[in-house]
Design a protein around this motif. Structure first.
Motif, short mmCIF file in Angstrom:
data_model
loop_
_atom_site.label_atom_id
_atom_site.label_comp_id
_atom_site.label_asym_id
_atom_site.label_seq_id
_atom_site.Cartn_x
_atom_site.Cartn_y
_atom_site.Cartn_z
N VAL A 53 53.51 -57.12 -10.25
CA VAL A 53 52.27 -56.65 -9.62
C VAL A 53 51.18 -57.69 -9.79
O VAL A 53 50.97 -58.21 -10.90
CB VAL A 53 51.82 -55.32 -10.26
N GLU A 54 50.51 -57.99 -8.67
CA GLU A 54 49.31 -58.84 -8.76
C GLU A 54 48.15 -58.08 -8.13
O GLU A 54 48.20 -57.73 -6.95
CB GLU A 54 49.53 -60.17 -8.02
N PHE A 55 47.13 -57.81 -8.93
CA PHE A 55 45.98 -57.09 -8.37
C PHE A 55 45.12 -58.05 -7.56
O PHE A 55 44.91 -59.21 -7.94
CB PHE A 55 45.17 -56.43 -9.48
N ILE A 56 44.63 -57.54 -6.46
CA ILE A 56 43.87 -58.36 -5.51
C ILE A 56 42.42 -57.88 -5.49
O ILE A 56 42.17 -56.69 -5.36
CB ILE A 56 44.45 -58.19 -4.09
N THR A 57 41.50 -58.85 -5.63
CA THR A 57 40.08 -58.50 -5.53
C THR A 57 39.52 -59.12 -4.26
O THR A 57 40.22 -59.82 -3.53
CB THR A 57 39.27 -59.07 -6.72
N PHE A 58 38.24 -58.87 -4.04
CA PHE A 58 37.58 -59.41 -2.85
C PHE A 58 37.62 -60.94 -2.83
O PHE A 58 37.58 -61.55 -1.78
CB PHE A 58 36.13 -58.92 -2.80
N LYS A 59 37.73 -61.54 -3.99
CA LYS A 59 37.72 -63.00 -4.06
C LYS A 59 38.95 -63.62 -3.40
O LYS A 59 38.89 -64.74 -2.91
CB LYS A 59 37.62 -63.46 -5.52
N HIS A 60 40.06 -62.92 -3.42
CA HIS A 60 41.26 -63.43 -2.76
C HIS A 60 41.09 -63.41 -1.24
O HIS A 60 40.41 -62.53 -0.71
CB HIS A 60 42.48 -62.54 -3.05
N GLY A 61 41.75 -64.32 -0.57
CA GLY A 61 41.77 -64.28 0.89
C GLY A 61 42.29 -62.95 1.39
O GLY A 61 41.72 -62.33 2.28
N LEU A 62 43.36 -62.50 0.78
CA LEU A 62 43.96 -61.23 1.19
C LEU A 62 43.00 -60.07 0.92
O LEU A 62 42.91 -59.12 1.70
CB LEU A 62 45.28 -61.02 0.44
N GLY A 63 42.27 -60.17 -0.20
CA GLY A 63 41.31 -59.13 -0.55
C GLY A 63 40.24 -58.99 0.52
O GLY A 63 39.89 -57.89 0.94
N LYS A 64 39.73 -60.13 0.97
CA LYS A 64 38.72 -60.10 2.02
C LYS A 64 39.29 -59.48 3.28
O LYS A 64 38.64 -58.67 3.95
CB LYS A 64 38.25 -61.53 2.34
N GLU A 65 40.51 -59.89 3.60
CA GLU A 65 41.14 -59.38 4.82
C GLU A 65 41.21 -57.85 4.78
O GLU A 65 40.88 -57.18 5.75
CB GLU A 65 42.54 -60.00 4.92
N ILE A 66 41.65 -57.34 3.63
CA ILE A 66 41.79 -55.88 3.49
C ILE A 66 40.42 -55.22 3.56
O ILE A 66 40.22 -54.20 4.22
CB ILE A 66 42.50 -55.56 2.16
N TYR A 67 39.48 -55.84 2.90
CA TYR A 67 38.12 -55.29 2.85
C TYR A 67 37.53 -55.20 4.25
O TYR A 67 36.99 -54.18 4.66
CB TYR A 67 37.27 -56.23 1.99
N TRP A 68 37.66 -56.30 4.99
CA TRP A 68 37.06 -56.34 6.33
C TRP A 68 37.83 -55.44 7.29
O TRP A 68 37.23 -54.79 8.15
CB TRP A 68 37.01 -57.79 6.82
N HIS A 69 39.12 -55.42 7.13
CA HIS A 69 39.93 -54.57 7.99
C HIS A 69 39.54 -53.10 7.79
O HIS A 69 39.40 -52.33 8.74
CB HIS A 69 41.41 -54.81 7.68
N SER A 70 39.33 -52.74 6.52
CA SER A 70 38.93 -51.36 6.24
C SER A 70 37.55 -51.06 6.82
O SER A 70 37.30 -49.96 7.32
CB SER A 70 38.91 -51.12 4.72
N THR A 71 36.67 -52.05 6.77
CA THR A 71 35.35 -51.86 7.36
C THR A 71 35.47 -51.69 8.88
O THR A 71 34.71 -50.92 9.49
CB THR A 71 34.41 -53.04 7.03
N ALA A 72 36.42 -52.39 9.46
CA ALA A 72 36.66 -52.25 10.90
C ALA A 72 37.06 -50.82 11.23
O ALA A 72 36.61 -50.24 12.23
CB ALA A 72 37.73 -53.23 11.37
N HIS A 73 37.88 -50.22 10.36
CA HIS A 73 38.25 -48.81 10.58
C HIS A 73 37.03 -47.90 10.49
O HIS A 73 36.85 -47.01 11.31
CB HIS A 73 39.29 -48.37 9.54
N LEU A 74 36.21 -48.18 9.50
CA LEU A 74 34.99 -47.39 9.35
C LEU A 74 34.14 -47.49 10.62
O LEU A 74 33.61 -46.49 11.13
CB LEU A 74 34.20 -47.90 8.13
N MET A 75 34.03 -48.71 11.13
CA MET A 75 33.22 -48.90 12.34
C MET A 75 33.83 -48.16 13.53
O MET A 75 33.11 -47.51 14.30
CB MET A 75 33.10 -50.39 12.66
N ALA A 76 35.15 -48.26 13.63
CA ALA A 76 35.81 -47.59 14.75
C ALA A 76 35.60 -46.08 14.67
O ALA A 76 35.41 -45.41 15.69
CB ALA A 76 37.29 -47.94 14.76
N TYR A 77 35.63 -45.55 13.45
CA TYR A 77 35.37 -44.12 13.23
C TYR A 77 33.99 -43.78 13.79
O TYR A 77 33.83 -42.81 14.54
CB TYR A 77 35.46 -43.85 11.73
N ALA A 78 33.01 -44.61 13.44
CA ALA A 78 31.64 -44.36 13.90
C ALA A 78 31.55 -44.43 15.42
O ALA A 78 30.92 -43.59 16.07
CB ALA A 78 30.68 -45.37 13.27
#
Length: 643
Positions: A53-78
């Motif tokens: 297991v490797e925990f991913i934070t916002f600092k990782h490239g993948l972390g940002k991707e997940i973070y932004w992707h989730s925000t995209a879902h939030l926006m689409a909800y709105a």
RNA sequence: GCCCAUGUAGCUCAGUCGGUAGAGCACCUGCAUGGUAAGCAGGCGGUCACCAGUUCGAAUCUGGUCGUGGGCUCCA
């Protein structure tokens, strides 16, 4: 059971516990996701015995991707709440944020953004969890159809997997591979940036969707820092600085994508070109010059005509068809072929600051970066197969020398190769491609660079190696391109006589180090924000008289500077010193020489450096010696490096 | 080329409900002769991108054209 956690090692965990609790217990408080056996997973995932297991934070490239992707879902909800008729397109993370596309009757406009942000905040307050579901393809199709997501159904049909994942966020559902943040409470600060049209699946034949771009960060401070960077980019915009510093203009009366270089812009071009010419001669190139218009036959021979005619300007002269040249290669080939060439002559390197015209589509034009008339710092190297690696190495070293001289210290290389699935659309044999790719890679490695391999990015006539430079704000720009050509030598029948007396097809390398002068100037302007290094500054010094009593001395200083080849200006206006200083600062003049009573009496100048202020008084001769050595060094002023 | 936005003085912009235009900077003139980021006053300057239309009347409303911006696409 035990799992192996990166940076910690083997850890005992209770069976059935999810990653979120494990992360919490282990102190990975910033974790948003995890790689489990290198597979990205939600934190709600329950690991199995022995998992890595490797925990991913916002600092990782993948972390940002997940973070932004989730925000995209939030926006689409709105957006769905505000516009129930909107149909979802795609909503991925990008390198610097996210977007979501919507098919909507009335396209969205900038004015809608504030309302959507507000709705996002409202949803955020409800604190929803991202809930993953896994369905069979048919169940998923049914769910999406029921929700009217026709575009998602289309995407679904292209997915090969049997089990398909989706995510719920409150009432909102999206087909999605994931992973996602555990909940919306992770989204600290966001901003919607712009709206734009985007074709469904990038296809002009398909409907135009409304795309909203946005960005998000864990904290407000990070968001603000990012927005400041965007502001800074806006402040450095070459179109703005080009006007402020009076470098160039693009006039409707002249035509779109055609640049008028004003004196201060033209002088920079001239400096670059002289330097370029001198260095090319030193490096074994021969300078050639070829006409702006040529008969269309030439481009029929080269094969460009059929493929490219829509982008060429054509003219008919006394019944003969001519085109404005869209490229310099055919003319260089003709020069090569004007004599029988021996292997002893090779390599032959022809270089030309060749101005070409291409009818780019109107929507693509952009300041100096995308124009219809531009000058390529072009060269064609004619060589034998054995010389390829050495020639590419020379090009690479030459390229790096130029790029670094202009003050770019960060860059990387990309090796563009064929699309392995579509080998038919390329000229040249497999053997030629392999040999060329290998030569490019070998040359890059021998010079000490490991290029990023770009599958399918090659042009049809051969593989290429590009240098991408990173500017002061970290943005990436295209500069050098080194390309093999398997097409033109065959079409033109360009050969050389080898040691055995046989005529053999010559190998051709196309290369441009700076790219186009227009684009390179745009890059330079934005990199320096107009604060050019002294050797390329359009005005190197401006002499400011304290009052009109000292104009005579000011003029004398100015004349001496000019006589020494320094680009000097004289501000002899009947204005106050403060104003003269301000105006010189606005024009980003590197050195202001202030002269008044004291200076005149003793042959001195008071030196003021742009953005830094007064640095004291020196003898004029001393100033000239200093400025000359600074020009000679082509150095980047240290005060600029800090920015 | 497509979607959205946009085009007012050399530049940056304001202009409400339709009644033929305004500011700051720049430029010119005068006053002030001023020592390190805008001294003061006055003046000049606009076919409101262009072409049609609606209207008694259009910067303003409608249609078209061109340009520009953000994207999509394209970049041989």
């Amino acid at each position: 059971m035990t799992i192996i956690v990166k940076d910690i090692g083997t850890v005992d965990v209770e069976k059935g516990k999810d990653l979120l609790s494990i992360a919490y217990e282990l102190g990975f408080k910033d974790a948003l996701s995890a790689l489990v056996n290198a597979q990205p997973k939600d934190l709600s995932h329950i690991p199995q015995d022995g998992d890595a297991v490797e925990f991913i934070t916002f600092k990782h490239g993948l972390g940002k991707e997940i973070y932004w992707h989730s925000t995209a879902h939030l926006m689409a909800y709105a957006v769905k709440n505000l516009h129930p008729d909107a149909i979802l397109g795609i909503g991925p993370a990008t390198d610097d944020g996210f977007y979501y596309d919507f098919l909507i009757d009335k396209p969205l406009s900038d004015d809608d953004l504030a309302g959507i942000e507000e709705e996002m905040r409202r949803i955020l307050d409800e604190d929803h969890r991202f809930k993953r579901v896994e369905l069979s393809k048919d169940e998923m199709r049914e769910l999406l159809t029921e929700r009217g997501e026709t575009l998602k159904v289309e995407l679904l049909n292209d997915i090969e997997d049997e089990v398909i994942s989706g995510y719920w966020l409150g009432e909102f559902f999206d087909l999605c591979r994931g992973p996602h943040l555990p909940s919306t409470s992770y989204i600290g600060a966001f901003k919607l940036l712009s709206v734009a049209g985007a074709y469904w699946r990038g296809d002009e034949e398909r409907p135009m969707l409304s795309r909203i771009y946005g960005i998000s960060f864990p904290t407000v401070e990070e968001l603000e820092r990012h927005l400041k960077l965007l502001e800074e980019a806006k402040r450095r915009d070459h179109r703005l600085i080009g006007r402020q510093m009076d470098l160039f203009s693009i006039e409707e009366k002249v035509g779109s994508g055609l640049v008028l270089w004003h004196p201060k812009g033209a002088v920079i071009l001239d400096i670059i070109q002289r330097f370029w010419t001198d260095e090319h001669i030193k490096h074994g190139y021969q300078i050639v010059q070829t006409p702006h218009i040529m008969r269309d036959m030439l481009f029929k021979t080269s094969g460009h005509y059929d493929f490219y005619i829509d982008n060429m300007y054509t003219l008919n002269v006394e019944g003969t068809e001519y085109v404005l040249k869209p490229m310099n290669c055919p003319a260089h080939f003709l020069i090569y072929m004007s004599e029988i060439r021996s292997y002893r002559d090779l390599p032959i390197r022809y270089a030309e600051m060749g101005t070409v015209y291409r009818r780019e589509r109107s929507g693509t034009l952009h300041g100096l970066l995308r124009v219809r008339g531009f000058t390529i710092d072009d060269a064609h190297i004619f060589c034998t197969p054995e010389q390829i690696t050495e020639e590419v190495k020379k090009c690479l070293k030459f390229s790096v020398f130029f790029i670094e001289t202009f003050g770019f210290t960060d860059y990387h290389f990309e090796l563009s190769v064929r699309d392995p699935l579509n080998k038919d659309k390329y000229a040249g044999s497999d053997e030629e491609w392999e040999r060329a790719e290998e030569a490019l890679l070998k040359a890059a490695r021998e010079v000490g660079f490991e290029p990023v391999r770009m599958e399918g990015e090659a042009v049809f006539y051969g593989p290429k190696l590009d240098l991408k430079l990173h500017d002061a704000l970290g943005r990436i720009w295209q500069a050098t391109t080194i390309q093999f050509d398997f097409n033109l030598p065959a079409r033109f029948g360009a050969v050389y006589v080898d040691t055995d007396g046989e005529r053999k097809e010559v190998v051709v390398i196309h290369r441009a180090l700076l790219g186009s002068m227009e684009r390179f100037m745009g890059t330079l302007i934005e990199h320096y924000g107009g604060d050019f290094p002294l050797w390329i500054a359009p005005v190197q010094a401006r002499v400011l008289s304290v009052s009109d009593k000292f104009i005579k001395y000011a003029r004398k200083v100015h004349d001496i500077l000019k006589g020494d080849g320094i680009r000097s200006e004289l501000d002899d206006r009947d204005a106050r010193l403060q104003q003269k200083i301000r105006d010189a600062e606005v024009m980003k003049v590197p050195y202001m020489l202030i002269v008044g009573e004291k200076e005149e009496k003793e042959g001195l100048v008071s030196v003021r450096v742009r953005k830094r202020g007064n640095i004291g008084t020196v003898h004029l001769n001393e100033f000239i010696d200093n400025i000359k050595s600074e020009i000679e060094s082509k150095s980047t002023p240290s005060m600029l490096k800090k920015e």
